[in-house]
Design an enzyme around this catalytic site. Structure first.
Site, short mmCIF file in Angstrom:
data_model
loop_
_atom_site.label_atom_id
_atom_site.label_comp_id
_atom_site.label_asym_id
_atom_site.label_seq_id
_atom_site.Cartn_x
_atom_site.Cartn_y
_atom_site.Cartn_z
N LYS A 14 20.29 -39.39 26.06
CA LYS A 14 21.64 -38.69 24.95
C LYS A 14 22.24 -37.56 25.85
O LYS A 14 21.91 -37.12 26.83
CB LYS A 14 20.93 -38.16 23.80
CG LYS A 14 20.09 -39.22 23.07
CD LYS A 14 19.44 -38.77 21.80
CE LYS A 14 19.05 -39.86 20.76
NZ LYS A 14 18.49 -39.61 19.47
N TYR A 54 23.35 -47.40 14.86
CA TYR A 54 22.40 -46.78 13.80
C TYR A 54 22.23 -47.74 12.83
O TYR A 54 21.25 -47.83 12.14
CB TYR A 54 22.62 -45.33 13.56
CG TYR A 54 22.11 -44.23 14.43
CD1 TYR A 54 20.61 -44.26 14.77
CD2 TYR A 54 23.15 -43.71 15.60
CE1 TYR A 54 20.39 -43.33 15.73
CE2 TYR A 54 22.39 -42.83 16.20
CZ TYR A 54 21.11 -42.42 16.33
OH TYR A 54 20.62 -41.99 17.33
N THR A 125 10.01 -38.98 16.85
CA THR A 125 11.54 -38.27 16.73
C THR A 125 11.70 -36.72 16.68
O THR A 125 12.70 -36.26 17.38
CB THR A 125 12.00 -38.76 15.41
OG1 THR A 125 11.74 -40.30 15.25
CG2 THR A 125 13.53 -38.57 15.15
N ARG A 136 9.84 -36.42 24.67
CA ARG A 136 10.43 -35.44 23.44
C ARG A 136 9.18 -34.20 23.37
O ARG A 136 9.56 -33.26 23.04
CB ARG A 136 10.67 -36.28 22.27
CG ARG A 136 11.88 -37.07 22.51
CD ARG A 136 11.64 -37.98 21.07
NE ARG A 136 12.72 -38.99 21.13
CZ ARG A 136 12.97 -39.84 20.04
NH1 ARG A 136 11.88 -40.29 19.29
NH2 ARG A 136 14.26 -40.59 19.88
N ASN A 156 16.76 -34.54 20.81
CA ASN A 156 15.39 -35.23 21.33
C ASN A 156 15.64 -35.83 22.64
O ASN A 156 14.91 -36.74 22.95
CB ASN A 156 14.73 -35.71 20.28
CG ASN A 156 15.60 -37.02 19.48
OD1 ASN A 156 16.83 -37.38 20.22
ND2 ASN A 156 15.09 -37.58 18.71
N HIS A 159 17.05 -41.80 23.22
CA HIS A 159 16.74 -42.73 22.11
C HIS A 159 16.10 -44.12 22.82
O HIS A 159 16.25 -44.33 23.91
CB HIS A 159 18.04 -43.31 21.69
CG HIS A 159 18.13 -44.40 20.89
ND1 HIS A 159 17.57 -44.51 19.40
CD2 HIS A 159 18.00 -45.94 21.21
CE1 HIS A 159 17.49 -45.68 18.95
NE2 HIS A 159 17.80 -46.51 19.96
N GLU A 170 20.14 -53.73 19.71
CA GLU A 170 20.87 -52.48 20.78
C GLU A 170 21.23 -52.95 21.90
O GLU A 170 22.14 -52.88 22.35
CB GLU A 170 19.70 -51.58 20.75
CG GLU A 170 19.47 -50.97 19.02
CD GLU A 170 18.68 -49.67 19.22
OE1 GLU A 170 18.37 -49.10 18.09
OE2 GLU A 170 17.81 -49.62 20.08
P1 GDP Z 1 14.34 -42.26 16.22
O1 GDP Z 1 14.53 -43.81 16.53
O2 GDP Z 1 12.95 -41.96 16.72
O3 GDP Z 1 15.60 -41.45 16.84
O4 GDP Z 1 14.22 -42.28 14.81
P2 GDP Z 1 14.85 -42.73 13.41
O5 GDP Z 1 15.66 -44.24 13.78
O6 GDP Z 1 13.90 -43.02 12.53
O7 GDP Z 1 15.87 -42.01 13.22
C1 GDP Z 1 17.45 -41.74 13.75
C2 GDP Z 1 17.79 -40.52 13.95
O8 GDP Z 1 18.13 -39.74 12.46
C3 GDP Z 1 16.98 -39.53 14.41
O9 GDP Z 1 17.06 -39.37 15.98
C4 GDP Z 1 17.23 -38.13 13.92
O10 GDP Z 1 18.48 -37.56 14.35
C5 GDP Z 1 17.45 -38.61 12.33
N1 GDP Z 1 16.48 -38.15 11.59
C6 GDP Z 1 15.55 -39.16 11.19
N2 GDP Z 1 14.59 -38.82 10.31
C7 GDP Z 1 15.14 -37.65 10.29
C8 GDP Z 1 14.56 -36.34 9.06
O11 GDP Z 1 13.57 -36.49 8.52
N3 GDP Z 1 15.15 -35.19 9.30
C9 GDP Z 1 16.22 -35.21 9.94
N4 GDP Z 1 17.06 -33.99 9.89
N5 GDP Z 1 16.87 -35.96 10.84
C10 GDP Z 1 16.36 -37.32 10.99
MG MG Z 2 15.25 -45.37 15.42
#
Ligand code: GDP
Ligand code: MG
Length: 201
Positions: A14, A54, A125, A136, A156, A159, A170
């Site tokens: 990122k 997303y 995450t 991370r 973080n 991705h 993706e």
């Molecule tokens: P990743 O695949 O590990 O990035 O996580 P996810 O696919 O679950 O979520 C995508 C993105 O949504 C993450 O990178 C975060 O920026 C955001 N996100 C997910 N869960 C949360 C949460 O509980 N709180 C907040 N503030 N952002 C979240």
């Molecule tokens: Mg994800």
């Protein structure tokens, strides 16, 4: 069934990962575990590309919204709304701003259990709670408390695809089939060869 050594997964460094000088570190970790880099490019993406990324999984808005609401409640906080779709719409706005703020590096990694291995090395995450030893967990100190307070996406570094199904969508979203290279890596002999012949002289 496809042999597990043929699995492919998607990774993006990122904008903050590039600014923090962690491109080599991220690549190095996936190289060292034995995975093969089969596609890579640097690019600046637009809002539409990130929204599509997303929402490739039609369930993402619902699932991530519900997960986020649950995580507020687990911390004893009141979520801003009970509607998961409203939560993810706001999340998407911050993700677009974050992911289009500078160049990103998109990659495809191939090898045994690529999706699970990459997810393990990347870590959870939220950097505050990602395991020590993960990318991370080791290289950044952000949290949902921080990102929510400042109304921005959590930073973080990388991705990675959450599953093999996600990886397939993706990879197709970020790369053309010509950009993903089929080639042999010499170390695959020691990782995967059944008989290990041809080593001793
Ligand atoms: P990743 O695949 O590990 O990035 O996580 P996810 O696919 O679950 O979520 C995508 C993105 O949504 C993450 O990178 C975060 O920026 C955001 N996100 C997910 N869960 C949360 C949460 O509980 N709180 C907040 N503030 N952002 C979240
Ligand atoms: Mg994800």
């Amino acid at each position: 069934m496809m042999h597990p050594k043929k699995e492919r997964t998607f990774v993006a460094v990122k904008p903050d990962g590039i600014q923090r000088g962690l491109v080599g570190e991220v690549i190095g970790r996936f190289e060292k575990v034995g995975l093969k880099l089969v596609a890579m490019k640097m690019l600046v993406v637009d809002d539409a590309h990130i929204e599509k990324h997303y929402t490739l999984d039609p369930e993402w808005r619902k699932v991530t919204g519900e997960k986020t609401i649950a995580s507020y409640k687990a911390k004893g906080l009141t979520p801003p709304t009970e509607d998961p779709f409203v939560v993810t719409e706001a999340l998407l706005q911050t993700l677009k701003k974050y992911m289009t703020s500078g160049p990103v590096i998109a990659m495809v990694w191939e090898g045994a259990h690529a999706a699970k291995i990459v997810k393990k090395i990347t870590g959870g995450t939220e950097p505050l709670t990602s395991d020590v030893g993960t990318i991370r967990g080791d290289y950044v100190l952000d949290s949902y408390t921080m990102s929510d307070t400042d109304k921005r996406a959590v930073r973080n570094i990388v991705h990675c695809s959450g599953s093999l199904q996600e990886a397939e969508m993706e990879i197709n979203h970020w790369f053309t089939s010509e950009e993903v290279i089929n080639y042999r890596l010499v170390q695959e002999e020691i990782l995967y060869d059944v008989n290990l012949d041809g080593i001793l002289e």
